[in-house]
Design a protein around this motif. Sequence first.
Motif, PDB file in Angstrom:
ATOM      1  N   ASN A  62      23.339   4.684  -1.916  1.00  0.00           N
ATOM      2  CA  ASN A  62      23.692   3.692  -0.899  1.00  0.00           C
ATOM      3  C   ASN A  62      23.346   2.259  -1.304  1.00  0.00           C
ATOM      4  OD1 ASN A  62      24.705   5.603   0.948  1.00  0.00           O
ATOM      5  ND2 ASN A  62      22.636   6.129   1.548  1.00  0.00           N
ATOM      6  N   ALA A  63      22.962   2.073  -2.579  1.00  0.00           N
ATOM      7  CA  ALA A  63      22.618   0.730  -3.055  1.00  0.00           C
ATOM      8  C   ALA A  63      23.786  -0.228  -2.809  1.00  0.00           C
ATOM      9  CB  ALA A  63      22.276   0.761  -4.538  1.00  0.00           C
ATOM     10  N   TYR A  64      23.475  -1.373  -2.255  1.00  0.00           N
ATOM     11  CA  TYR A  64      24.432  -2.456  -1.978  1.00  0.00           C
ATOM     12  C   TYR A  64      25.435  -2.142  -0.872  1.00  0.00           C
ATOM     13  CZ  TYR A  64      22.423  -4.056  -6.329  1.00  0.00           C
ATOM     14  OH  TYR A  64      21.541  -4.424  -7.309  1.00  0.00           O
ATOM     15  N   ALA A  65      25.328  -0.978  -0.250  1.00  0.00           N
ATOM     16  CA  ALA A  65      26.208  -0.661   0.882  1.00  0.00           C
ATOM     17  C   ALA A  65      25.684  -1.405   2.113  1.00  0.00           C
ATOM     18  CB  ALA A  65      26.217   0.840   1.145  1.00  0.00           C
ATOM     19  N   PRO A  66      26.573  -1.815   2.996  1.00  0.00           N
ATOM     20  CA  PRO A  66      26.102  -2.508   4.204  1.00  0.00           C
ATOM     21  C   PRO A  66      25.266  -1.572   5.089  1.00  0.00           C
ATOM     22  CG  PRO A  66      28.518  -2.308   4.203  1.00  0.00           C
ATOM     23  CD  PRO A  66      28.010  -1.687   2.947  1.00  0.00           C
ATOM     24  N   TRP A  67      24.329  -2.151   5.800  1.00  0.00           N
ATOM     25  CA  TRP A  67      23.506  -1.392   6.737  1.00  0.00           C
ATOM     26  C   TRP A  67      24.206  -1.332   8.087  1.00  0.00           C
ATOM     27  CZ3 TRP A  67      18.747   0.953   6.046  1.00  0.00           C
ATOM     28  CH2 TRP A  67      18.124   0.746   4.811  1.00  0.00           C
ATOM     29  N   SER A  68      24.092  -0.207   8.753  1.00  0.00           N
ATOM     30  CA  SER A  68      24.619  -0.062  10.113  1.00  0.00           C
ATOM     31  C   SER A  68      23.482  -0.325  11.104  1.00  0.00           C
ATOM     32  CB  SER A  68      25.159   1.363  10.328  1.00  0.00           C
ATOM     33  OG  SER A  68      24.098   2.302  10.287  1.00  0.00           O
ATOM     34  N   ASP A  69      23.839  -0.568  12.339  1.00  0.00           N
ATOM     35  CA  ASP A  69      22.820  -0.729  13.378  1.00  0.00           C
ATOM     36  C   ASP A  69      21.977   0.536  13.508  1.00  0.00           C
ATOM     37  OD1 ASP A  69      23.720  -3.289  13.910  1.00  0.00           O
ATOM     38  OD2 ASP A  69      24.958  -2.686  15.616  1.00  0.00           O
ATOM     39  N   GLU A  70      22.641   1.687  13.385  1.00  0.00           N
ATOM     40  CA  GLU A  70      21.932   2.961  13.478  1.00  0.00           C
ATOM     41  C   GLU A  70      20.964   3.125  12.303  1.00  0.00           C
ATOM     42  OE1 GLU A  70      25.366   2.779  13.529  1.00  0.00           O
ATOM     43  OE2 GLU A  70      25.637   2.998  15.683  1.00  0.00           O
ATOM     44  N   GLY A  71      21.397   2.701  11.110  1.00  0.00           N
ATOM     45  CA  GLY A  71      20.533   2.766   9.934  1.00  0.00           C
ATOM     46  C   GLY A  71      19.317   1.879  10.082  1.00  0.00           C
ATOM     47  N   ASP A  72      19.522   0.677  10.613  1.00  0.00           N
ATOM     48  CA  ASP A  72      18.405  -0.230  10.861  1.00  0.00           C
ATOM     49  C   ASP A  72      17.410   0.383  11.844  1.00  0.00           C
ATOM     50  OD1 ASP A  72      19.257  -2.267   9.161  1.00  0.00           O
ATOM     51  OD2 ASP A  72      20.142  -3.462  10.770  1.00  0.00           O
TER      52      ASP A  72
END
Length: 83
Positions: free
Chosen positions: A10-20
């Motif tokens: 997941n390197a450099y993939a955008p973060w989701s609100d759920e991931g945060d």
Amino acid sequence: MEEKRKMHPNAYAPWSDEGDQLLAERCGQGVPLAELSREFGRNEGGIAARLKKINAVGPAAEEPGNSGETAQVRPFDTASSHL
């Protein structure tokens, strides 16, 4: 970047609100930075930066190197140099 994604998918993939939210929760549960890195498929630097950005609280957010402070660098002393 492709090489990094082999180790950290997941390197450099955008973060989701759920991931945060999950990252903040796991940090608050005391999960160490190295484990968060494996769990989220991102390198430790990416995790550390995200913890700081979302103002997470927990041991991983407080690990050395994740304080946001810059290292103290002593000036080079040319008098003691043997170059």
